[in-house]
Design an enzyme around this catalytic site. Sequence first.
Site, short mmCIF file in Angstrom:
data_model
loop_
_atom_site.label_atom_id
_atom_site.label_comp_id
_atom_site.label_asym_id
_atom_site.label_seq_id
_atom_site.Cartn_x
_atom_site.Cartn_y
_atom_site.Cartn_z
CB ILE A 40 -0.99 -0.02 1.19
CG1 ILE A 40 -2.20 0.89 0.92
CG2 ILE A 40 -0.31 0.36 2.51
CD1 ILE A 40 -3.36 0.67 1.87
CG ASP A 63 0.96 1.49 12.57
OD1 ASP A 63 1.15 2.58 12.00
OD2 ASP A 63 0.68 1.40 13.79
N1 AR6 Z 1 0.71 -3.06 2.36
C1 AR6 Z 1 -0.57 -3.53 2.41
N2 AR6 Z 1 -0.99 -4.41 3.34
C2 AR6 Z 1 -0.09 -4.82 4.25
C3 AR6 Z 1 1.26 -4.37 4.27
C4 AR6 Z 1 1.64 -3.46 3.27
N3 AR6 Z 1 2.87 -2.96 3.21
N4 AR6 Z 1 1.88 -4.98 5.32
C5 AR6 Z 1 0.97 -5.79 5.92
N5 AR6 Z 1 -0.21 -5.70 5.27
P1 AR6 Z 1 -1.63 -5.68 10.31
P2 AR6 Z 1 -3.93 -5.34 12.10
C6 AR6 Z 1 -1.49 -6.39 5.53
O1 AR6 Z 1 -1.03 -6.71 11.19
O2 AR6 Z 1 -4.24 -6.79 12.01
C7 AR6 Z 1 0.25 -3.03 14.08
O3 AR6 Z 1 1.31 -3.33 14.97
C8 AR6 Z 1 -1.45 -7.70 6.26
O4 AR6 Z 1 -1.15 -8.77 5.38
O5 AR6 Z 1 -0.74 -4.68 9.72
O6 AR6 Z 1 -5.03 -4.36 11.94
C9 AR6 Z 1 -0.58 -1.86 14.57
O7 AR6 Z 1 0.20 -0.87 15.20
C10 AR6 Z 1 -2.87 -7.78 6.79
O8 AR6 Z 1 -3.72 -8.37 5.82
O9 AR6 Z 1 -2.79 -4.85 11.07
C11 AR6 Z 1 -1.54 -2.51 15.50
O10 AR6 Z 1 -0.97 -2.70 16.77
C12 AR6 Z 1 -3.29 -6.32 6.96
O11 AR6 Z 1 -2.27 -5.54 6.35
C13 AR6 Z 1 -1.78 -3.86 14.86
O12 AR6 Z 1 -0.64 -4.13 14.06
C14 AR6 Z 1 -3.44 -5.89 8.40
O13 AR6 Z 1 -2.41 -6.47 9.17
C15 AR6 Z 1 -2.96 -3.82 13.95
O14 AR6 Z 1 -3.24 -5.11 13.51
#
Ligand code: AR6
Length: 200
Positions: A40, A63
């Site tokens: 993203i 994030d």
């Molecule tokens: N681009 C797009 N999607 C992504 C990317 C990227 N670069 N990297 C990961 N994803 P997560 P949550 C996807 O864990 O479950 C953080 O520590 C990933 O495959 O990022 O909402 C925050 O600070 C997944 O499908 O977020 C919070 O503490 C999606 O993004 C916590 O994680 C969401 O995974 C939030 O957890």
Amino acid sequence: INLCIFVCLAYGDGFFLEVYFDEIYNEKNMDRIKIFKGDITKIEVDAIVNAANTSLLGGGGVDGAIHRAGGIKILEGCKKIIAEQGGCEVGEAVVTTAGQLPAKFVIHTVGPIWYGGNDDEKVKLKNCYTNSLLRAKEFNCKSIAFPNISTGIYCFPKDLAAKISVETIKNHLKEDTEIEVILVCYDDENYQILKKEMEN
Ligand code: AR6
């Protein structure tokens, strides 16, 4: 030959069938929702959405990727919001600059942690999408990219999350007739699930 094909399509049943399907497709606003597999932080849209946590101070997953790629300006923006309102509640959404990213804004929303479905997780996830889209409208955004909120570290079931995201976005597009939405899937599992959901 081309002319012949055109005439056949224009006056044959195929043409009407195509128009008919197109109308149904547009009625559901599905032409303004797209899915994309990738990172993203690389997407050139008006706003990208961050799956943040209530502290707004960054973390892992998407994030971490957004803060790393966008640079210090995003954290500075978050700190300003923390000073003003102390962070961001689950389901709410706040806006900062996108720093060095190709997007103009980052909309930080906080998804629910999955506790088995007994903590209003579905409503909270729906609120994430709705509030992010409302912030996007306030900031005059014509395009927005979402990650699959909560489906990583927060363990929300991916198929249920996909249903909620598509349904909520589809409903919003009935009111907001301009914005285009990209659902960005980083992992293949989410991509396959969303592809199926969109086909349905
Ligand atoms: N681009 C797009 N999607 C992504 C990317 C990227 N670069 N990297 C990961 N994803 P997560 P949550 C996807 O864990 O479950 C953080 O520590 C990933 O495959 O990022 O909402 C925050 O600070 C997944 O499908 O977020 C919070 O503490 C999606 O993004 C916590 O994680 C969401 O995974 C939030 O957890």
